[in-house]
Write an enzyme that holds these catalytic residues in place. Structure first.
Site, PDB file in Angstrom:
ATOM      1  N   TYR A  79       0.749  -1.058   0.539  1.00 29.74           N
ATOM      2  CA  TYR A  79       0.036  -0.278   0.096  1.00 29.74           C
ATOM      3  C   TYR A  79       0.536   1.191  -0.095  1.00 29.74           C
ATOM      4  O   TYR A  79       0.762   1.884   0.204  1.00 29.74           O
ATOM      5  CB  TYR A  79      -0.799   0.018   1.529  1.00 29.74           C
ATOM      6  N   LYS A  95       4.279 -14.236   5.199  1.00 24.55           N
ATOM      7  CA  LYS A  95       4.491 -14.802   4.758  1.00 24.55           C
ATOM      8  C   LYS A  95       5.407 -14.855   5.035  1.00 24.55           C
ATOM      9  O   LYS A  95       6.010 -14.713   3.758  1.00 24.55           O
ATOM     10  CB  LYS A  95       2.895 -14.444   3.461  1.00 24.55           C
ATOM     11  N   ASP A 144      -1.485 -17.722   5.420  1.00 18.46           N
ATOM     12  CA  ASP A 144      -2.595 -18.660   4.474  1.00 18.46           C
ATOM     13  C   ASP A 144      -3.049 -19.996   5.557  1.00 18.46           C
ATOM     14  O   ASP A 144      -4.200 -19.942   5.420  1.00 18.46           O
ATOM     15  CB  ASP A 144      -1.928 -19.306   3.439  1.00 18.46           C
ATOM     16  N   ASP A 186      -5.793  -6.593   5.250  1.00 19.26           N
ATOM     17  CA  ASP A 186      -7.233  -5.768   5.001  1.00 19.26           C
ATOM     18  C   ASP A 186      -7.523  -7.911   3.918  1.00 19.26           C
ATOM     19  O   ASP A 186      -9.041  -7.829   4.191  1.00 19.26           O
ATOM     20  CB  ASP A 186      -6.590  -5.698   3.246  1.00 19.26           C
TER      21      ASP A 186
END
Ligand code: NAP
Length: 483
Positions: A130, A177, A210, A234
């Site tokens: 972002y 991640k 995940d 988000d």
């Protein structure tokens, strides 16, 4: 006489925004909170005036002065045109922490009813993808820079732990991640593991994002606070909103050290705009968070209880819950909440909230000072319409007359030269890794410029990344298949 009225900037926003904001303002007034609203604008109407940022100067001035904002959703064109005015507001005022609670509501049936979901996503709010730094590298290859700083990580991790303490929560999970993006997502994990030691009263663990998404669907009640990077946050906060009844129920606070912006997680839902059908709960609960932030704890509890009584009794239910053909209108729903002020729900207990202590982090741009650093070489990104072998041979030849050797070439992260076992479907965007022949030396800018000049004579390059070694550790990742 001194006027003690609290002045708050209110931005009605686009689409369903004005209806939601109007509902929240009516309820706050009925609860007897003395707020002077300073109305300002941002988003679609401002873009139409030709202000490219979507945020005019008088809105910025008002926020600077009042420091607290209640905001409706702002529309952003998707895939083209202006940048998001939401993101601009968050970044302009460094509201680096996005707090997104999701708690099971009494009377809102979901597949999880009875499981006791009560969690909060603490999303880093200004960095990551972002940062919005995007470039077309070749006419067919786009790039977005994922920027994560140690300072940003420290701010969000400390906020998550402080928030957990302020709400009497027991655990903080860090979702990243880091298994794939070792430098960027890995920095949040590393920072989290270091700072967690300062909060021994709070249980902490790391989860791969995940799996976190999977666990949220399978066993959401295991989570209390989840801290994560901007993009992950988000996405998973939309999942958590869905778990407890959907976006109509999901409030959020954007907190910084100077300014706080309160808004719903949802957007402007243009198809419902002006129809008096939407659920204003998300904005009302965002206003409740705002009241707590400004120290109006009693009024916040009064309104939260009235919302919960209304939802629990089910006499006024909006269309997102019961279907738009039989839903209560936004205005009647608002009126019912006002009538319920002073009543307490049977199945909802307000938490014992304490003011949150925002972290006090140095304003110095230099946040990490290593003992040693040097440049081992450079990744030079080259546009090339042919195959890896022909590019490799050409660059090997160019490097012969420089201080560097070509270590390898990768295409979309996979080593393709010298040829390995992989058969990637190549594009015209090649990362060419040059390292100093003298493995103990520190490459100077002049050496790299000399190499670039030689390459420029034959090839078209797009950008250069120095290969940094920081305190003896590589500050870059290897390509897939690189030894
Ligand atoms: P959205 O406006 O959040 O709407 C998606 C869907 O969520 C709606 O179609 C509706 O679902 C449901 N929904 C959202 N708010 C609701 C409410 N208050 N009551 C009942 N249902 C509600 O997302 P979008 O359609 O992706 O985005 C529209 C615009 O909003 C875009 O321009 C986007 O950039 C912007 N946006 C702004 C913000 C912000 O200002 N912070 C955040 C997100 C998006 P059903 O269709 O199932 O009824």
């Amino acid at each position: 006489m001194q006027n003690n009225k609290r002045v708050v900037t209110v931005i009605p926003g686009d689409g369903i925004g004005p209806e939601c904001i109007n509902s929240a303002m009516q309820i706050i007034a009925a609860a007897g909170v003395d707020i002077e609203w300073e109305e300002r604008h941002a988003g679609a109407s401002v873009f139409k005036q030709g202000i490219a940022s979507g945020v005019p100067a008088d809105t910025i001035e008002s926020i600077k002065k009042n420091r607290v904002v209640l905001k409706g959703p702002l529309e952003t064109p998707v895939g083209f045109g202006q940048k998001s005015a939401n993101v601009t507001l968050r970044k302009l005022f460094e509201t680096y922490a996005n707090i997104r609670p999701a708690r099971e509501f009494p009377g809102v049936p979901t597949p999880y009813t009875g499981r006791g979901i009560d969690l909060v996503v603490v999303r880093e709010n200004v960095e990551d993808l972002y940062a919005g730094i995007e470039h077309m590298q070749t006419p067919g290859v786009a790039q977005c820079l994922k920027l994560i700083s140690r300072k940003g990580c420290e701010k969000i991790v400390r906020t998550a732990f402080e928030f957990a303490r302020a709400e009497g929560r027991k655990s903080v999970a860090c979702a990243t991640k880091a298994n794939i993006m070792k430098n960027t997502e890995g920095l949040l994990k590393k920072t989290f593991e270091e700072i967690a030691k300062e909060y021994p009263d709070i249980e902490s663990w790391h989860v791969i994002i995940d799996n976190c998404a999977h666990q949220l669907v399978k066993k959401p009640e295991q989570y209390d606070v989840i801290v994560t990077t901007n993009m992950n946050g988000d996405i998973i906060s939309d999942i958590t909103s869905g778990l407890v009844g959907g976006l109509g129920f999901a409030p959020t606070a954007n907190l910084g050290n100077d300014v706080a912006i309160f808004e719903a997680v949802h957007g402007s839902a243009p198809k419902y705009a002006g129809k008096d059908v939407i659920n204003p709960t998300a904005v009302i609960l965002s206003a409740v968070m705002m009241l707590r932030y400004i120290g109006e704890f009693d009024a916040a509890a009064l309104i939260e209880n009235a919302v919960m009584v209304t939802i629990e009794e089910g006499k006024a239910q909006t269309g997102d819950i019961v279907g738009y053909d039989k839903g209560t209108s936004t205005s009647v729903f608002t009126k019912t909440i006002i009538e319920n002020l002073g009543r307490k729900p049977t199945k909802w207990q307000a938490r014992n909230y304490q003011p949150i202590k925002m972290p006090n982090i140095s304003g110095n741009p230099v946040f990490v000072t290593p003992e040693s650093r040097r440049v081992l070489g450079a990744d030079i990104f080259v546009e090339w319409p042919q195959d890896a072998e022909s590019l490799g041979q050409s660059l090997d030849k160019i490097a012969e007359t420089s201080d560097f050797r070509l270590k390898m070439i990768s295409n979309r992260g996979t080593k393709v030269y010298p040829a390995g076992d992989a058969f990637p479907d190549c594009v015209d965007h090649w990362r060419c890794r040059f390292v100093l022949r003298d493995t103990k030396a520190d490459a100077s800018p002049e050496q790299i410029i000399e190499l670039l000049t030689k390459i420029s004579a034959v090839h078209q390059w797009m950008h250069v990344e120095k290969l940094l070694e920081i305190d003896g550790e590589p500050g870059y990742t290897m390509a897939q298949g690189e030894d």
